[in-house]
Enzyme design. Structure first.
Site, PDB file in Angstrom:
ATOM      1  CG  HIS A  13      85.905  28.217  78.713  1.00 41.37           C
ATOM      2  ND1 HIS A  13      85.391  27.023  79.172  1.00 41.37           N
ATOM      3  CD2 HIS A  13      84.846  28.913  78.225  1.00 41.37           C
ATOM      4  CE1 HIS A  13      84.089  26.996  78.967  1.00 41.37           C
ATOM      5  NE2 HIS A  13      83.729  28.127  78.399  1.00 41.37           N
ATOM      6  CG  HIS A  55      78.364  28.007  82.330  1.00 44.06           C
ATOM      7  ND1 HIS A  55      77.498  26.925  82.255  1.00 44.06           N
ATOM      8  CD2 HIS A  55      78.603  28.403  81.056  1.00 44.06           C
ATOM      9  CE1 HIS A  55      77.231  26.686  80.977  1.00 44.06           C
ATOM     10  NE2 HIS A  55      77.884  27.554  80.230  1.00 44.06           N
TER      11      HIS A  55
END
Length: 264
Positions: A13, A55
């Protein structure tokens, strides 16, 4: 599949954000060295139309900059340090691979030359001031590298993910061969019965949702869909998703998950 041959895919991730600064090339290279099956990244568009691996919509958490990513040019972002906030960043050294903004183009070129097949999950972030342009630019880039119409022997196997169903619809329209994952923080209409939007064949629920809705994964599996669960970082969460025999584990700690699975 028997218990003995159950082997979920392990995805790093944001590159394995526990050990090293997220979305940096150094983090992704480490995850590859550790043996992760695949990588996960988020993409946003800069003001001048570049896809960058970030992100948050804002810069403050993961860089020494301020403001919105979408309001900056690539040159603006390239001048920032994206690693020094992280405890894994060595303060006494200058390490560009752990500090420099990573573009999707650079990540793809690195993976294409890494000498092994890699699965890459690309999440398009929405809402975005650029709307559908995010998916248009992504598909254009994947076509440039020959990855928009996947083949079994492609060195990089791309899957596109989003929480936005409309983003998946755009991907299906522009590159119908690309696999799609519908990400979930809650159970949208129909998903509790295993229905996914716009041809997605993989569900991507968060691990907290799995804990709160124990019937969700069985319903998704009964509908014939795959499941990739995020973000699995704790022993109890890993035990939970393995008990459900998920297809993919998305984690900040890929080496730990691989160790727990007995993969050396």
């Amino acid at each position: 599949m028997t218990a003995d041959d159950y082997r979920p895919l392990v995805f790093a991730h944001r590159g394995g954000a526990d050990a090293l600064p997220e979305h940096t090339l150094g983090a992704y290279l480490r995850a590859l060295d550790e043996g992760a099956d695949g990588l996960e990244c988020d993409v946003r568009l800069t003001r001048d139309g570049h896809l960058v691996c970030v992100h948050d919509g804002r810069l403050e958490r993961t860089s020494n900059g301020r403001g919105r990513v979408s309001a900056k040019t690539l040159a603006d972002l390239d001048a920032l340090n994206f690693g020094s906030w992280h405890p894994g960043y060595p303060a006494d050294e200058e390490l560009p691979d752990l500090a420099r903004l990573l573009t999707l183009e650079r990540l793809l070129e690195t993976l294409l030359s890494c000498g092994r097949q890699v699965r890459l999950l690309i999440e398009t972030k929405h809402p975005s001031r650029y709307g559908a342009e995010v998916e248009r630019r992504l598909v254009r880039m994947l076509r440039h590298y020959g990855l928009a119409d996947p083949k079994p022997d492609d060195p990089v196997q791309v899957t596109v993910m989003s929480f936005a169903a409309l983003a998946l619809r755009r991907i299906r329209a522009q590159a119908p061969g690309l696999p799609r994952v519908y990400l979930m923080e809650f159970v949208p209409p129909g998903a509790g019965r295993g229905r996914l939007p716009f041809g997605a064949r993989t569900a991507g629920p968060g691990v907290e949702l799995i804990r709160a809705k124990p019937g969700l994964l069985p319903a998704i599996r009964a509908a014939g869909h795959r499941t990739y669960v995020w973000t699995v970082n704790e022993p109890a969460d890993l035990a939970l998703v393995l008990a459900h025999r998920v297809d993919g584990v998305i984690t900040d700690r890929p080496r730990w998950v691989l160790d727990e699975l007995g993969r050396v």
